[in-house]
Write a protein that holds these residues in place. Structure first.
Motif, PDB file in Angstrom:
ATOM      1  N   SER A   1       0.827  -1.204   0.000  1.00  0.00           N
ATOM      2  CA  SER A   1       0.000   0.000   0.000  1.00  0.00           C
ATOM      3  C   SER A   1       0.861   1.254   0.000  1.00  0.00           C
ATOM      4  CB  SER A   1      -0.923   0.023   1.222  1.00  0.00           C
ATOM      5  OG  SER A   1      -0.202   0.379   2.383  1.00  0.00           O
ATOM      6  N   ALA A   2       0.254   2.336  -0.461  1.00  0.00           N
ATOM      7  CA  ALA A   2       0.888   3.652  -0.454  1.00  0.00           C
ATOM      8  C   ALA A   2      -0.216   4.690  -0.597  1.00  0.00           C
ATOM      9  CB  ALA A   2       1.889   3.782  -1.602  1.00  0.00           C
ATOM     10  N   ARG A   3       0.140   5.939  -0.319  1.00  0.00           N
ATOM     11  CA  ARG A   3      -0.833   7.015  -0.520  1.00  0.00           C
ATOM     12  C   ARG A   3      -1.177   7.155  -1.991  1.00  0.00           C
ATOM     13  NH1 ARG A   3       1.906  11.669   3.378  1.00  0.00           N
ATOM     14  NH2 ARG A   3       1.463  10.616   5.360  1.00  0.00           N
ATOM     15  N   ASN A   4      -0.177   6.932  -2.843  1.00  0.00           N
ATOM     16  CA  ASN A   4      -0.373   6.987  -4.295  1.00  0.00           C
ATOM     17  C   ASN A   4       0.050   5.645  -4.887  1.00  0.00           C
ATOM     18  OD1 ASN A   4      -1.061   9.936  -4.549  1.00  0.00           O
ATOM     19  ND2 ASN A   4       0.967  10.124  -3.628  1.00  0.00           N
ATOM     20  N   PRO A   5      -0.814   4.639  -4.804  1.00  0.00           N
ATOM     21  CA  PRO A   5      -0.422   3.283  -5.210  1.00  0.00           C
ATOM     22  C   PRO A   5      -0.064   3.161  -6.680  1.00  0.00           C
ATOM     23  CG  PRO A   5      -2.792   3.420  -4.809  1.00  0.00           C
ATOM     24  CD  PRO A   5      -2.195   4.698  -4.299  1.00  0.00           C
ATOM     25  N   GLU A   6      -0.530   4.094  -7.501  1.00  0.00           N
ATOM     26  CA  GLU A   6      -0.222   4.022  -8.929  1.00  0.00           C
ATOM     27  C   GLU A   6       1.274   4.213  -9.189  1.00  0.00           C
ATOM     28  OE1 GLU A   6      -1.190   8.250  -7.869  1.00  0.00           O
ATOM     29  OE2 GLU A   6      -2.125   6.288  -7.496  1.00  0.00           O
ATOM     30  N   LYS A   7       1.983   4.743  -8.210  1.00  0.00           N
ATOM     31  CA  LYS A   7       3.420   4.971  -8.367  1.00  0.00           C
ATOM     32  C   LYS A   7       4.263   3.775  -7.917  1.00  0.00           C
ATOM     33  CE  LYS A   7       3.101  10.003  -7.830  1.00  0.00           C
ATOM     34  NZ  LYS A   7       3.581  11.186  -7.059  1.00  0.00           N
ATOM     35  N   LEU A   8       3.630   2.778  -7.326  1.00  0.00           N
ATOM     36  CA  LEU A   8       4.381   1.638  -6.811  1.00  0.00           C
ATOM     37  C   LEU A   8       4.853   0.728  -7.938  1.00  0.00           C
ATOM     38  CD1 LEU A   8       2.358   0.462  -3.668  1.00  0.00           C
ATOM     39  CD2 LEU A   8       4.503   1.735  -3.730  1.00  0.00           C
ATOM     40  N   SER A   9       6.046   0.198  -7.775  1.00  0.00           N
ATOM     41  CA  SER A   9       6.574  -0.845  -8.654  1.00  0.00           C
ATOM     42  C   SER A   9       6.835  -2.062  -7.781  1.00  0.00           C
ATOM     43  CB  SER A   9       7.867  -0.371  -9.322  1.00  0.00           C
ATOM     44  OG  SER A   9       8.417  -1.399 -10.114  1.00  0.00           O
ATOM     45  N   VAL A  10       6.055  -3.113  -7.966  1.00  0.00           N
ATOM     46  CA  VAL A  10       6.125  -4.270  -7.078  1.00  0.00           C
ATOM     47  C   VAL A  10       6.291  -5.554  -7.886  1.00  0.00           C
ATOM     48  CG1 VAL A  10       4.696  -3.156  -5.321  1.00  0.00           C
ATOM     49  CG2 VAL A  10       3.609  -4.547  -7.078  1.00  0.00           C
ATOM     50  N   PRO A  11       6.768  -6.614  -7.251  1.00  0.00           N
ATOM     51  CA  PRO A  11       6.900  -7.903  -7.956  1.00  0.00           C
ATOM     52  C   PRO A  11       5.546  -8.429  -8.419  1.00  0.00           C
ATOM     53  CG  PRO A  11       8.161  -7.902  -5.914  1.00  0.00           C
ATOM     54  CD  PRO A  11       7.311  -6.667  -5.882  1.00  0.00           C
ATOM     55  N   ALA A  12       5.593  -9.277  -9.406  1.00  0.00           N
ATOM     56  CA  ALA A  12       4.366  -9.892  -9.927  1.00  0.00           C
ATOM     57  C   ALA A  12       3.637 -10.629  -8.810  1.00  0.00           C
ATOM     58  CB  ALA A  12       4.712 -10.856 -11.063  1.00  0.00           C
ATOM     59  N   GLY A  13       2.318 -10.517  -8.832  1.00  0.00           N
ATOM     60  CA  GLY A  13       1.504 -11.232  -7.863  1.00  0.00           C
ATOM     61  C   GLY A  13       1.198 -10.453  -6.602  1.00  0.00           C
ATOM     62  N   VAL A  14       1.821  -9.288  -6.432  1.00  0.00           N
ATOM     63  CA  VAL A  14       1.577  -8.472  -5.246  1.00  0.00           C
ATOM     64  C   VAL A  14       0.353  -7.602  -5.478  1.00  0.00           C
ATOM     65  CG1 VAL A  14       2.464  -6.607  -3.793  1.00  0.00           C
ATOM     66  CG2 VAL A  14       3.988  -8.457  -4.525  1.00  0.00           C
ATOM     67  N   GLU A  15      -0.599  -7.669  -4.549  1.00  0.00           N
ATOM     68  CA  GLU A  15      -1.790  -6.821  -4.614  1.00  0.00           C
ATOM     69  C   GLU A  15      -1.417  -5.404  -4.197  1.00  0.00           C
ATOM     70  OE1 GLU A  15      -6.261  -6.554  -2.574  1.00  0.00           O
ATOM     71  OE2 GLU A  15      -4.789  -8.021  -1.854  1.00  0.00           O
ATOM     72  N   VAL A  16      -1.907  -4.419  -4.915  1.00  0.00           N
ATOM     73  CA  VAL A  16      -1.600  -3.022  -4.625  1.00  0.00           C
ATOM     74  C   VAL A  16      -2.890  -2.298  -4.238  1.00  0.00           C
ATOM     75  CG1 VAL A  16      -0.759  -0.847  -5.576  1.00  0.00           C
ATOM     76  CG2 VAL A  16       0.391  -2.989  -6.164  1.00  0.00           C
ATOM     77  N   VAL A  17      -2.827  -1.583  -3.101  1.00  0.00           N
ATOM     78  CA  VAL A  17      -4.000  -0.851  -2.621  1.00  0.00           C
ATOM     79  C   VAL A  17      -3.575   0.515  -2.124  1.00  0.00           C
ATOM     80  CG1 VAL A  17      -5.213  -2.964  -1.942  1.00  0.00           C
ATOM     81  CG2 VAL A  17      -3.788  -1.744  -0.262  1.00  0.00           C
ATOM     82  N   ARG A  18      -4.554   1.390  -1.944  1.00  0.00           N
ATOM     83  CA  ARG A  18      -4.292   2.692  -1.326  1.00  0.00           C
ATOM     84  C   ARG A  18      -4.549   2.577   0.171  1.00  0.00           C
ATOM     85  NH1 ARG A  18      -7.480   7.922  -0.522  1.00  0.00           N
ATOM     86  NH2 ARG A  18      -5.817   9.409  -0.006  1.00  0.00           N
ATOM     87  N   ALA A  19      -3.591   3.049   0.955  1.00  0.00           N
ATOM     88  CA  ALA A  19      -3.785   3.157   2.400  1.00  0.00           C
ATOM     89  C   ALA A  19      -3.000   4.346   2.891  1.00  0.00           C
ATOM     90  CB  ALA A  19      -3.329   1.883   3.115  1.00  0.00           C
ATOM     91  N   ASP A  20      -3.667   5.193   3.646  1.00  0.00           N
ATOM     92  CA  ASP A  20      -3.046   6.390   4.192  1.00  0.00           C
ATOM     93  C   ASP A  20      -3.524   6.527   5.630  1.00  0.00           C
ATOM     94  OD1 ASP A  20      -2.123   8.875   4.869  1.00  0.00           O
ATOM     95  OD2 ASP A  20      -2.968   9.916   3.136  1.00  0.00           O
TER      96      ASP A  20
END
Length: 284
Positions: free
Chosen positions: A33-52
């Motif tokens: 998670s991140a405040r701006n999840p669209e900016k995250l670069s993560v390994p394949a299979g990792v779920e990305v969400v917004r959390a602040d």
């Protein structure tokens, strides 16, 4: 390995990103998670969400189905975060805190109070915790403008070249976090984390030069000159804390711990290893 996702708050940070990578390597299911999840670069299979943590409405969805969380210390919003964590059934929080809560100079009081407030809130929440307490991040020099100065001038202008640091690689902090998140026995623990050596700022620059194959110059600034240079970069209270630390640690070797090796089974990475991992930042 549990099938519930482990939530990594602040997955875009140096430590958080490494926690994500190492959890994936360990076979864990990860939600980043991140405040701006669209900016995250993560390994394949990792779920990305917004959390602040400053936006409580983002927390229930991020915490849904989560039992374990990696968290940065941020006093603002911690009460709302803990309320959401309890409601979601979170069972353990691994907090990136600071050794300043038990070992600090007077100038570091604001940093101490910030981390202590978060630790105390978590300890009183009823949720199991593990506190990670590094003192000096090797990555701190990236914040002070060393890379650009080294690339463009082959020098750094900085105060207190004899100031010692127990500089720890972010990967080692993350490695301990991963052990705490994936293995039993770390609940209720507070770990002082350090690199394997006490290294001065001048020696850090020499090591970077050795790694990139370039002779570099340390141009010493006075205390006042350093404060003027830092004023546009950090708030006054941060400037007071870091300059105060450099002054107090000038010529004074840092305390070290063997926690990284004891928990992970491998020695903590040296500053030279950190410099090699970040060489591209100093060469362009």
């Amino acid at each position: 390995m549990n099938t519930e996702p482990i939530l990594v708050i602040g997955a875009g940070g140096q430590v958080g990103a490494s926690v994500v990578e190492q959890l994936v390597a360990a076979g864990a299911k990860v939600r980043a998670s991140a405040r701006n999840p669209e900016k995250l670069s993560v390994p394949a299979g990792v779920e990305v969400v917004r959390a602040d943590v400053l936006s409580p409405e983002t927390l229930p969805a991020a915490l849904a189905g989560v039992r374990k969380v990696f968290l940065y210390a941020l006093p603002q919003g911690i009460a709302d975060f803990l309320d959401a964590a309890r409601a979601a059934g979170v069972e353990q929080i691994v907090l990136l805190s600071s050794q300043t809560v038990v070992d600090a100079f007077p100038e570091q009081k604001p940093i101490t109070e910030m981390h202590r407030a978060v630790e105390e809130a978590i300890a009183g929440s009823g949720i199991a915790y593990t506190f990670l307490r590094p003192h000096n991040f090797a990555t701190n020099i990236l914040m002070w403008g060393w890379p650009e100065s080294i690339r463009t001038e082959g020098r750094v202008r900085f105060p207190y070249p004899g100031s010692h640091s127990d500089a720890i690689h972010e990967k080692d902090i993350a490695a301990v976090a991963v052990k705490a998140l994936t293995e039993p026995g770390h609940e209720g623990q507070a770990y002082f984390l350090s690199g394997p050596e006490s290294v001065t700022q001048r020696r850090q620059l020499e090591i970077i030069g050795e790694v990139i194959g370039r002779e570099l110059v340390f141009e010493e600034l006075t205390d006042a000159e350093a404060r003027r240079a830092l004023e546009p970069i950090v708030p006054i209270w941060v400037m007071d804390a870091v300059v105060g630390y450099w002054e107090h640690s000038d010529g004074v070797p840092s305390h070290l711990s063997d926690t990284v090796e004891r928990i992970t089974g491998r020695p903590a990475r040296t500053f030279a290893e950190w410099a090699a991992d970040h060489a591209a930042e100093f060469t362009g």
